[in-house]
Design an enzyme around this catalytic site. Structure first.
Site, PDB file in Angstrom:
ATOM      1  CB  SER A   1      -1.210   6.391   3.610  1.00 45.30           C
ATOM      2  OG  SER A   1      -2.121   7.557   3.617  1.00 45.30           O
ATOM      3  CE  LYS A   2       0.020   5.228  -4.453  1.00 48.01           C
ATOM      4  NZ  LYS A   2       1.541   4.838  -3.971  1.00 48.01           N
TER       5      LYS A   2
END
Ligand code: GLU
Length: 497
Positions: free
Chosen positions: A279-280
């Protein structure tokens, strides 16, 4: 009859148009693409916009740009067309509705008039009784008096027995039909659900092998049931249900001999170094960011190919052609692959150093002309700008891991006024000795002929004795005064440039 095992593969990726392709999506795309390219097959791009609001042109463009940047060209799909379109799922809605109507007529599916509230109540009762909430058969098969809304349509699943998926990556995976509910194929608003639209399109487009993320493995038994119903020969010899639905909706017919997909490869998800889904938090995850940050597409492709697969002979640095020659879906590993941006960056730096100067010059242009980051040169650059850039390349090539790093060094070379970094000024220029050094350097370099790195170096080194100062004390102030920063490419070459 030709079975799908004998014909060249037709594979597809079916991204939902969110506008950003992530590392996981692009790896799935790459594995499909490599499989097709290695076997003379066809790589199809189908935009699946059924489960969300209609795809906007920008969101679709984002997906197409990311694939193009990575070099994953598609043989059928948006922009390129093909004989089995349309390739945007929402444009196939009439076909999906025709399929559902026929499944209903054939008794494979049934109507359920239960409202969302009734379904919710059912789930709660089941849960309270510690029973799984799955439904077999309709919750309510009749309209209530005065009710006008359309029913949802669900597919009838077997009540007992097993269904197995023979997966190239995971081996044989079995499911009990008793664990699988009669699933919705059309919502009350008339729209097809993902399992239906995706399966119907795969069958209609002659897909032979479905390679996708393992998060979708649980939908595969339901789709196997759909494939069977869609391709089952009609009792009266009128061909399969899917063909009738294609014909009715005016979509291209299947090619002779096409069956449903028979191959499956469910890829383990890509995780971060903490083994959590990527994820980010893990840094760059969208393909567009890798482009903007100056990763070379061929490096990302090479790196992603090895995220879950290896050629078996220890090779790590491979060209796209080498990847195509060696790739084998059956050799893809089952464990989740960890994405490591530091490794990717090191690999990128290595490839940058292997570029010729002219290649690197060309690759740096988009990082200076405003395509990525602010514009320091024109688009296209003029001769003077190109000359400067060609001069800068040998100074930075050895020290870069990513192409966007040029943006740190470039302003001093391409701007008239030096932008001084206040920290560097405070640390380096704010001392009396620095002023002395700068004044001496200025006097010594004024009018120097020829203005070459060697001559400049000789003059500046000559000052060290004269001023009884160390190299750092003399060179750092010059560096900050001329480039604005305390980190720059080699000083004497930078001054010459
Ligand atoms: N539209 C689906 C997704 O974006 C594609 C699933 C599939 O490949 O079957 O996840």
């Amino acid at each position: 009859m030709t079975t799908s095992a004998d014909r060249p593969p037709r594979v597809r990726i079916a991204p939902a148009p969110s506008g950003t392709l992530h590392v996981g999506n692009i790896r799935t795309a790459l594995y499909n693409w490599l499989h097709a390219r290695a076997r003379g097959g066809t790589f199809i791009l189908r935009i699946e916009d059924t489960d969300q609001q209609r795809a906007t042109p920008e969101s679709v463009r984002g997906v197409l740009e990311a694939l193009r940047w990575a070099g994953l060209d598609w043989d059928e799909g948006p922009q390129v067309g093909g004989a089995h379109g349309p390739y945007v799922q929402s444009e196939r809605a009439v076909f999906h509705a025709a399929v559902v109507r026929r499944l209903l007529a054939a008794g494979d599916a049934f109507e359920d008039f239960a409202t969302a509230q009734e379904l919710q109540a059912h789930r709660e009762t089941q849960r309270a009784a510690a029973r799984p909430p799955l439904l077999k058969g309709p919750l309510r098969s009749e309209r209530r008096p005065g009710e006008t809304g359309a029913p949802s349509i669900r597919m009838r699943t077997p009540t007992s027995g097993e269904v197995a998926v023979d997966d190239l990556v995971r081996g044989r995976v079995s499911f009990d039909w008793s664990d699988i509910g009669d699933f919705v194929i059309q919502r009350a608003d008339g729209s097809a659900t993902y399992p239906l639209a995706n399966a119907a399109d795969d069958v209609a487009q002659g897909v032979t092998l479905v390679c996708r993320g393992e998060d979708l493995l649980s939908v595969t038994p339901r789709q196997l049931l759909l494939y069977e119903a869609l391709t089952r020969a009609d009792d009266e010899g009128r061909g399969a249900l899917v063909d009738a639905a294609l014909d009715e909706s005016g979509l291209p017919a299947r090619a002779p001999g096409w069956g449903p997909p028979t191959g499956f490869a469910h890829l383990s998800l890509v995780v971060g170094d903490d083994r959590k889904p990527l994820s980010k938090r893990h840094g760059s995850v969208a393909v567009a960011e890798f482009a903007r940050h100056g990763y070379l597409p061929e490096v990302l492709v090479n790196y992603l190919a090895l995220l879950g697969w290896a050629p078996g002979d220890g090779r790590e640095r491979m060209t796209v052609d080498e990847l195509i020659a060696a790739f084998d879906l059956a050799a893809v590993g089952r464990t989740a692959a960890a994405f490591d941006e530091d490794k990717l960056a090191a690999f990128n730096g290595e490839r940058i150093r292997a570029l010729t100067r002219e290649e690197l010059t060309e690759r740096l242009v988009p990082f200076l002309d405003g395509t990525y980051g602010q514009a320091l040169i024109g688009r296209p650059p003029d001769d003077q700008e190109l000359r400067l850039l060609r001069g800068l390349v040998p100074l930075v090539q050895e020290r870069m891991q990513r192409l966007d790093e040029v943006q740190e060094y470039a302003p001093a070379f391409f701007r008239e006024a030096v932008e001084l970094d206040p920290d560097a000024v405070a640390k380096v220029l704010g001392k009396d000795a620095a002023v002395t050094a700068l004044e001496a350097a200025h006097r010594a370099l004024d009018g120097l002929e020829p203005w070459t790195a060697d001559a400049i170096e000789q003059v500046l080194r000559g000052l060290l004795d004269q001023l009884s100062m160390g190299a750092r004390k003399v060179f750092q102030p010059v560096r900050v005064a001329v480039t604005g920063s305390s980190v720059s490419p080699p000083l004497f070459e930078s001054l010459e440039l």
